[in-house]
Structures are given as C-alpha cells and as structure tokens.
Design a protein around this motif. Structure first.
Motif, PDB file in Angstrom:
ATOM      1  N   ARG A 191      19.948  39.768  -7.082  1.00  0.00           N
ATOM      2  CA  ARG A 191      18.822  40.032  -6.175  1.00  0.00           C
ATOM      3  C   ARG A 191      17.691  39.028  -6.392  1.00  0.00           C
ATOM      4  O   ARG A 191      17.560  38.465  -7.478  1.00  0.00           O
ATOM      5  N   ILE A 192      16.880  38.854  -5.358  1.00  0.00           N
ATOM      6  CA  ILE A 192      15.719  37.959  -5.427  1.00  0.00           C
ATOM      7  C   ILE A 192      14.484  38.640  -4.852  1.00  0.00           C
ATOM      8  O   ILE A 192      14.577  39.494  -3.974  1.00  0.00           O
ATOM      9  N   TRP A 193      13.333  38.209  -5.359  1.00  0.00           N
ATOM     10  CA  TRP A 193      12.060  38.504  -4.705  1.00  0.00           C
ATOM     11  C   TRP A 193      11.790  37.330  -3.788  1.00  0.00           C
ATOM     12  O   TRP A 193      11.891  36.176  -4.202  1.00  0.00           O
ATOM     13  N   HIS A 194      11.458  37.629  -2.527  1.00  0.00           N
ATOM     14  CA  HIS A 194      11.193  36.552  -1.573  1.00  0.00           C
ATOM     15  C   HIS A 194      10.350  37.059  -0.419  1.00  0.00           C
ATOM     16  O   HIS A 194      10.156  38.262  -0.236  1.00  0.00           O
ATOM     17  N   SER A 195       9.849  36.111   0.343  1.00  0.00           N
ATOM     18  CA  SER A 195       9.109  36.389   1.576  1.00  0.00           C
ATOM     19  C   SER A 195       9.949  35.811   2.704  1.00  0.00           C
ATOM     20  O   SER A 195       9.935  34.613   2.947  1.00  0.00           O
ATOM     21  N   PRO A 196      10.741  36.652   3.380  1.00  0.00           N
ATOM     22  CA  PRO A 196      11.826  36.133   4.215  1.00  0.00           C
ATOM     23  C   PRO A 196      11.484  35.495   5.551  1.00  0.00           C
ATOM     24  O   PRO A 196      12.003  34.429   5.855  1.00  0.00           O
ATOM     25  N   LYS A 197      10.656  36.132   6.374  1.00  0.00           N
ATOM     26  CA  LYS A 197      10.470  35.589   7.730  1.00  0.00           C
ATOM     27  C   LYS A 197       9.327  36.300   8.433  1.00  0.00           C
ATOM     28  O   LYS A 197       8.859  37.347   7.989  1.00  0.00           O
ATOM     29  N   THR A 198       8.921  35.751   9.560  1.00  0.00           N
ATOM     30  CA  THR A 198       7.881  36.350  10.381  1.00  0.00           C
ATOM     31  C   THR A 198       8.245  37.798  10.698  1.00  0.00           C
ATOM     32  O   THR A 198       9.391  38.096  11.033  1.00  0.00           O
ATOM     33  N   GLY A 199       7.273  38.681  10.561  1.00  0.00           N
ATOM     34  CA  GLY A 199       7.487  40.100  10.822  1.00  0.00           C
ATOM     35  C   GLY A 199       7.970  40.873   9.612  1.00  0.00           C
ATOM     36  O   GLY A 199       8.109  42.087   9.666  1.00  0.00           O
ATOM     37  N   SER A 200       8.235  40.183   8.511  1.00  0.00           N
ATOM     38  CA  SER A 200       8.707  40.837   7.295  1.00  0.00           C
ATOM     39  C   SER A 200       7.634  40.755   6.214  1.00  0.00           C
ATOM     40  O   SER A 200       6.532  40.257   6.449  1.00  0.00           O
ATOM     41  N   VAL A 201       7.986  41.248   5.038  1.00  0.00           N
ATOM     42  CA  VAL A 201       7.066  41.285   3.900  1.00  0.00           C
ATOM     43  C   VAL A 201       7.790  40.818   2.645  1.00  0.00           C
ATOM     44  O   VAL A 201       9.017  40.732   2.619  1.00  0.00           O
ATOM     45  N   VAL A 202       7.033  40.547   1.598  1.00  0.00           N
ATOM     46  CA  VAL A 202       7.620  40.218   0.301  1.00  0.00           C
ATOM     47  C   VAL A 202       8.433  41.431  -0.155  1.00  0.00           C
ATOM     48  O   VAL A 202       7.939  42.563  -0.140  1.00  0.00           O
ATOM     49  N   LYS A 203       9.698  41.166  -0.513  1.00  0.00           N
ATOM     50  CA  LYS A 203      10.571  42.269  -0.912  1.00  0.00           C
ATOM     51  C   LYS A 203      11.691  41.793  -1.814  1.00  0.00           C
ATOM     52  O   LYS A 203      11.939  40.593  -1.946  1.00  0.00           O
ATOM     53  N   LEU A 204      12.362  42.764  -2.406  1.00  0.00           N
ATOM     54  CA  LEU A 204      13.523  42.527  -3.250  1.00  0.00           C
ATOM     55  C   LEU A 204      14.754  42.659  -2.363  1.00  0.00           C
ATOM     56  O   LEU A 204      14.928  43.664  -1.688  1.00  0.00           O
TER      57      LEU A 204
END
Length: 158
Positions: A131-144
């Motif tokens: 798993r990773i912590w990341h900020s994926p894309k527009t409309g999303s949030v920082v998540k695991l």
C-alpha cells in the motif's frame, strides 16, 4: 572518558585497531555508508511516511505542495521536507534523484513510482503491505491505497 575518547590514543599506540577491539572496549565505529547513515535514512523515511499519513483527507490540487492541498509529488516533497530531506518538484525529477531499489528491497517510507512508456506519471510513499499514501487525482484526497499496477519502480531518498 569514554572509549571513543581513547580511540585516537589506541590507534597511535598500536598503529591499528580492529572493529572487534573497538566493540570490546565499548566504542563505536562510524564508516561512510555504515549503519549510522542507514539509520538516518530509515528515520527520515519513517518521519516522511508519518507526515504523509497525517495529511489523510487533504484535497488534491494540481501543482499544490501543501500544507492543506497536494498533488502526488507535492505530497512526497512536503513529507520529506518535514523529515529534513529535499526533493525536486515533479514525480519524474524525484525518480531521477532517488537511489533505485528492487521491489524485494523496498521499505516503509520508500517512494513508489508509477510508469507508462518509460515516463513516471505518479508517485506515492510506500506504507508496507503493498500500500501507498498518495494524492491521486482531481476530486480525490490524500489516502492509503493498494498498489494497483505492476509497472512501478521504487526509490530510496538519500
């Protein structure tokens, strides 16, 4: 005085001293690339991972580097900056700056780079367990998130 303080006199009297001798008298041996550097790198990685996790729920914004909004490389830049390490701005630049490691060598806090056609398009911080912590894309949030692709490379921040 400690054994470390006596080390120069030990060296001057005998001309040489082994690592075992130093250990036997309670001293420590610090060599470039030895355990203290490795420990410092691991400590920075752990701190960066914790910083990234603390940003859970922060909104994605293209080009943002925190402290309240992030894009993918902005999150890794911010987390490592808080851990005392400097990274360049983009995912590709971060990939170019890290020490590349095999998947079997990855540790918590290492960077995970997603690639397509030789281009790095996304980065996150390895959290363990695939798993990773990341900020994926527009409309999303920082998540695991679970690593969703086999087209990844790993990098260790120096």
């Amino acid at each position: 005085m400690s054994a470390q303080t006596h080390l120069p006199s030990l060296l001057s009297r005998t001309g040489a001293v082994s690592a075992l001798t130093i250990a036997a008298v309670g001293g420590s041996l610090v060599l470039p690339g030895g355990a203290p550097e490795a420990h410092a790198t691991a400590a920075h990685a752990t701190k960066a991972l914790n910083v990234a996790a603390s940003k859970k729920g922060s909104p994605y914004r293209y080009g943002a580097t925190g402290p309240h909004r992030f894009d993918c490389s902005g999150l890794t830049l911010y987390a490592y900056k808080k851990a005392g390490k400097k990274l360049p701005r983009t995912a590709q630049q971060q990939y170019n700056r890290t020490r590349h490691i095999r998947a079997s060598q990855r540790q918590r806090g290492d960077l995970v780079f997603f690639q397509a056609r030789g281009y790095v398009y996304h980065v996150g911080i390895y959290a363990g367990g695939g798993r990773i912590w990341h900020s994926p894309k527009t409309g999303s949030v920082v998540k695991l998130s679970k690593i969703w692709s086999k087209s990844v490379r790993y990098g260790r921040v120096r």
